[in-house]
Scaffold this motif. Structure first.
Motif, mmCIF file in Angstrom:
data_model
loop_
_atom_site.group_PDB
_atom_site.id
_atom_site.type_symbol
_atom_site.label_atom_id
_atom_site.label_comp_id
_atom_site.label_asym_id
_atom_site.label_seq_id
_atom_site.Cartn_x
_atom_site.Cartn_y
_atom_site.Cartn_z
ATOM 1 N N HIS A 104 -12.930 -4.311 -31.468
ATOM 2 C CA HIS A 104 -13.356 -5.374 -32.384
ATOM 3 C C HIS A 104 -13.464 -6.717 -31.662
ATOM 4 O O HIS A 104 -14.466 -7.425 -31.785
ATOM 5 C CB HIS A 104 -12.374 -5.483 -33.547
ATOM 6 N N ALA A 105 -12.431 -7.057 -30.885
ATOM 7 C CA ALA A 105 -12.417 -8.365 -30.225
ATOM 8 C C ALA A 105 -13.447 -8.461 -29.109
ATOM 9 O O ALA A 105 -14.012 -9.532 -28.865
ATOM 10 C CB ALA A 105 -11.025 -8.655 -29.676
ATOM 11 N N SER A 106 -13.728 -7.364 -28.432
ATOM 12 C CA SER A 106 -14.613 -7.416 -27.266
ATOM 13 C C SER A 106 -16.078 -7.200 -27.600
ATOM 14 O O SER A 106 -16.952 -7.637 -26.840
ATOM 15 C CB SER A 106 -14.179 -6.358 -26.237
ATOM 16 N N GLU A 192 -16.440 -6.747 -39.882
ATOM 17 C CA GLU A 192 -15.340 -7.679 -39.709
ATOM 18 C C GLU A 192 -13.979 -6.985 -39.685
ATOM 19 O O GLU A 192 -12.956 -7.640 -39.476
ATOM 20 C CB GLU A 192 -15.371 -8.725 -40.823
ATOM 21 N N GLY A 193 -13.970 -5.679 -39.921
ATOM 22 C CA GLY A 193 -12.723 -4.926 -39.891
ATOM 23 C C GLY A 193 -11.889 -5.061 -41.146
ATOM 24 O O GLY A 193 -10.721 -4.676 -41.167
ATOM 25 N N ARG A 194 -12.472 -5.547 -42.227
ATOM 26 C CA ARG A 194 -11.725 -5.726 -43.473
ATOM 27 C C ARG A 194 -11.775 -4.474 -44.340
ATOM 28 O O ARG A 194 -10.894 -4.244 -45.172
ATOM 29 C CB ARG A 194 -12.272 -6.938 -44.221
ATOM 30 N N PRO A 218 -3.862 -6.145 -34.863
ATOM 31 C CA PRO A 218 -3.637 -7.203 -33.868
ATOM 32 C C PRO A 218 -4.961 -7.853 -33.475
ATOM 33 O O PRO A 218 -6.024 -7.248 -33.598
ATOM 34 C CB PRO A 218 -3.023 -6.436 -32.685
ATOM 35 N N ASP A 219 -4.893 -9.079 -33.005
ATOM 36 C CA ASP A 219 -6.101 -9.831 -32.658
ATOM 37 C C ASP A 219 -5.984 -10.311 -31.209
ATOM 38 O O ASP A 219 -5.624 -11.457 -30.951
ATOM 39 C CB ASP A 219 -6.264 -11.015 -33.602
#
Length: 405
Positions: A104-106, A192-194, A218-219
């Motif tokens: 998600h972050a990358s 958005e991962g929600r 985690p973010d």
């Protein structure tokens, strides 16, 4: 390590690594869907059936005979040890859930931000709705989904009427026309991962999914996320070039180089260019994986793992095995090379054709065994790839007969 001391890793060694690390040699097969996904980093999920076929090809013993459906559904929808989400190059994959924060972050976070910006822009142009209205709509949708646990878009639309709102899309263009908010907003929330895709409507081959709320993840920082994804990918696919990694992730080359440096990747000589491996992965492959055959589905992560594929796919076969967009269809493998293609016919038979004669009688017997194993667990299920290729189309509708030399 200086250039003059770079170790050479030739195509034979790369194929030996692939046999074991991608769980394709019989001695390396996995005992669960989680093991397969962990070994491959990501399973292409644009075509839902590909996930199940990719896992099935890599399961050992009785699990391979029984097929992957029960185990994969448990991992995806009950234990949630695997997650279906958008990842590299804006593509839908199944990942180990432990890897979701890094993916998600990358890769996904930036795309999700762009998708939200575009949605708001279109709403402003084509409706009376604004950001505050959208925020309240999201709140109601998430509350309803949390209360239900799982729901389809239609069910959510009936419970939250705002989700059925329409706006004029493409104002002032040839594409101008009314569009419903539902599918687009749910897609943004998913990216958005929600929320995440849950159980399908119908059988495991269905591409229509219910939605489910997701726990807070985690973010990690961009740098940590890039490094973690590259570390996982090199463990599965190394050695590989910068171009391979840039293609697989969709990142800028500067991000690729920073991530390679962060994991301490070592350069190696691949003959056609410079590859990279993890710093503890320079030792030669000593164990012979033994002969192996595999029938892999379209978009399989092994066939789609590298941009440069000449070391395992004959360029002369590209027109038969790929569609016009570069998606690979179902492939037949023998000892680390793509040697043909396969398709399921309407009666359930698995039709196979060799495009090269590698392996002779031994290869033919091994491929026939894999075709019988595949036919056995598929049973009454029928699988048609979403991205159809010339050879798959021909085999699916061709005359009866098993392996065709």
């Amino acid at each position: 390590m200086g250039t003059h001391t770079r170790r050479r890793i030739d195509a034979d060694e790369r194929r030996a690594r692939l046999a074991v690390r991608h769980r394709l040699a019989p001695s390396a097969r996995a005992s669960s869907a989680e093991e397969v996904a962990g070994s491959l980093v990501a399973l292409h999920a644009t075509d839902p059936a590909s996930v199940f076929l990719a896992v099935a090809a890599r399961l050992a013993g009785e699990q391979g005979e029984a097929g992957p459906v029960a185990g994969l559904e448990r991992a995806l929808y009950e234990d949630r040890t695997l997650t279906r989400m958008h990842g590299m190059r804006h593509t839908l994959f199944v990942f180990p859930t432990t890897l979701v924060p890094a993916v998600h972050a990358s890769t996904t976070r930036d795309v999700a931000a762009r998708e939200r910006t575009m949605l708001l822009k279109d709403l402003r142009k084509g409706s009376e709705y604004d950001e505050a209205w959208l925020t309240e709509t999201e709140r109601q949708v998430l509350a309803e989904l949390t209360a239900r646990g799982e729901a389809t878009g239609s069910e959510l639309g009936r419970a939250v009427p705002r989700l059925r709102a329409q706006y004029l899309y493409g104002v002032g263009t040839r594409q101008e026309g009314p569009q419903s908010l539902s599918s687009r907003l749910l897609r943004v929330l998913g990216m958005e991962g929600r929320i995440a895709r849950g159980r399908p409507l119908g059988a495991w081959t269905s591409s229509q999914f219910r939605w489910a709320p997701t726990p807070r993840q985690p973010d990690p920082s961009d740098e940590d996320a890039h490094a973690e994804l590259v570390r996982q990918w090199l463990a599965a696919c190394g050695p590989a070039t910068e171009a391979d990694l840039k293609w697989w992730t969709g990142w800028k080359v500067t991000d690729v180089r920073k991530a390679l440096a962060a994991v301490g990747a070592e350069p190696v000589d691949l003959g056609e260019g410079t590859g990279h491996v993890l710093p503890d992965d320079l030792d030669p492959v000593r164990a012979d994986p033994g002969p192996w055959a595999a029938l892999l589905p379209g978009l399989d992560p092994t066939a789609m793992g590298w941009q440069y594929r000449d070391w395992y796919t004959d360029p002369a076969h590209k027109s038969a095995l790929f569609d016009r967009s570069g998606n690979i269809g179902p492939t037949v493998w023998w000892n680390g090379r793509v040697v043909g293609g396969w398709a399921q016919r309407p009666d359930g038979e698995i039709a196979v054709r060799f495009l090269s004669g590698d392996g002779g009688a031994e290869a033919k017997a091994a491929v026939e065994e894999e075709a019988a194993r595949l036919r056995g667990w598929l049973g009454d299920a029928r699988v048609t790839p979403r991205f159809r290729t010339p050879l798959e189309r021909e085999l699916a509708g061709g005359p009866k007969g098993g392996v065709v030399a």
